[in-house]
Write a protein that holds these residues in place. Sequence first.
Motif, PDB file in Angstrom:
ATOM      1  N   ALA A  97       9.542  26.871  58.203  1.00  0.00           N
ATOM      2  CA  ALA A  97      10.651  26.118  58.440  1.00  0.00           C
ATOM      3  C   ALA A  97       9.931  24.695  58.845  1.00  0.00           C
ATOM      4  N   THR A  98       8.813  24.694  59.708  1.00  0.00           N
ATOM      5  CA  THR A  98       7.986  23.413  60.324  1.00  0.00           C
ATOM      6  C   THR A  98       7.042  23.150  59.458  1.00  0.00           C
ATOM      7  N   SER A  99       6.850  23.577  58.223  1.00  0.00           N
ATOM      8  CA  SER A  99       5.737  23.352  57.252  1.00  0.00           C
ATOM      9  C   SER A  99       6.125  23.670  55.846  1.00  0.00           C
ATOM     10  N   VAL A 100       7.150  22.896  55.489  1.00  0.00           N
ATOM     11  CA  VAL A 100       7.629  22.933  53.960  1.00  0.00           C
ATOM     12  C   VAL A 100       6.628  22.334  52.892  1.00  0.00           C
ATOM     13  N   LEU A 156      14.296  21.109  61.989  1.00  0.00           N
ATOM     14  CA  LEU A 156      15.317  20.154  61.792  1.00  0.00           C
ATOM     15  C   LEU A 156      14.672  18.761  60.987  1.00  0.00           C
ATOM     16  N   LEU A 157      13.894  18.469  61.913  1.00  0.00           N
ATOM     17  CA  LEU A 157      13.036  17.373  61.655  1.00  0.00           C
ATOM     18  C   LEU A 157      12.148  17.149  60.253  1.00  0.00           C
ATOM     19  N   GLU A 183      23.186  25.210  69.048  1.00  0.00           N
ATOM     20  CA  GLU A 183      22.445  24.332  69.986  1.00  0.00           C
ATOM     21  C   GLU A 183      21.426  23.198  69.609  1.00  0.00           C
ATOM     22  N   ALA A 184      20.766  23.699  68.308  1.00  0.00           N
ATOM     23  CA  ALA A 184      19.604  22.899  67.849  1.00  0.00           C
ATOM     24  C   ALA A 184      20.191  21.607  67.293  1.00  0.00           C
ATOM     25  N   PHE A 185      21.511  21.615  66.687  1.00  0.00           N
ATOM     26  CA  PHE A 185      22.141  20.809  66.090  1.00  0.00           C
ATOM     27  C   PHE A 185      22.588  19.659  67.170  1.00  0.00           C
TER      28      PHE A 185
END
Length: 283
Positions: free
Chosen positions: A114-117, A142-143, A196-198
Amino acid sequence: AQVPEGGKQVLTISMQQAVHSTAVKGFGQGASAYEKGRPAYPVAALEHLRGVAQVPEGGLVVDVGAGTGKFTKMLHDTAGYTNILAVEPVEEMRAVCSKVCEPTGGVRVVDGHATSVPADSGSASLLCVAQAFHWFDNVDSLLEFVRVLRPGGTLALIWNRMDEDASLLSKQVNHLIHEKYYDGAAPKYVSGRWKEAFVKMSQDHPGVLSPLEEAHFDNPTLASRDDVESRAVSISYISALDDTQKGKFVAELKELLDTNPEIKGLNTFPLPYKTDLVWCKKL
């Protein structure tokens, strides 16, 4: 963390740190049970997603945390998308996904998380996460999704969950899995904490994503006792149990199935699910 470099993310943490240890162990050991036991998604949910996302012909669709390809294959076969990138970090799950999805054409299965697509910035019209966002529900993820999506692109999250209100069996199985044998550490969708992430994203990076929208669908399924067992042992923290504890769990599950009045004398029986679809747009 994200560091701009030619529009792509620079990963500053290792794969082992990026993927939850319970997911690596549990899904690695339980890949075959996952493919056998997890339900498909309702056609109505895929049709709704098509209407929401409005992906142009040949537009890139990214499926992050693709697992064994349950949702990936439906993106191709049911939704009709022909340019799909399935991203899965767990080797055993990825191998099943490749076997299930790649022969159809139009699907590429790759390593990533998820943090390296592994996709260019602004390249995707739709980025999906099926049954997985609660494993990486943070702003960094999300970023990265925002980086990959084109302006106006859709981020869609989808989950299947047993419908406890419709079935005593679903309620009993859920209690056994998610309460009695829950390890207390693995994240769960039903906790709602993923939202909560959103909230944090909107505070730290306002004006990047539209507000969340959602739709809900009935997902009736038929199951056998073996299907229920495969479904149960595909849960990450159940699959990760040692042999003694897993044997105890399976014995309790079989006793539950043998004594449940709803399915007495039935080889296959209804096992109702609900499907929750949540989405937003990159602004």
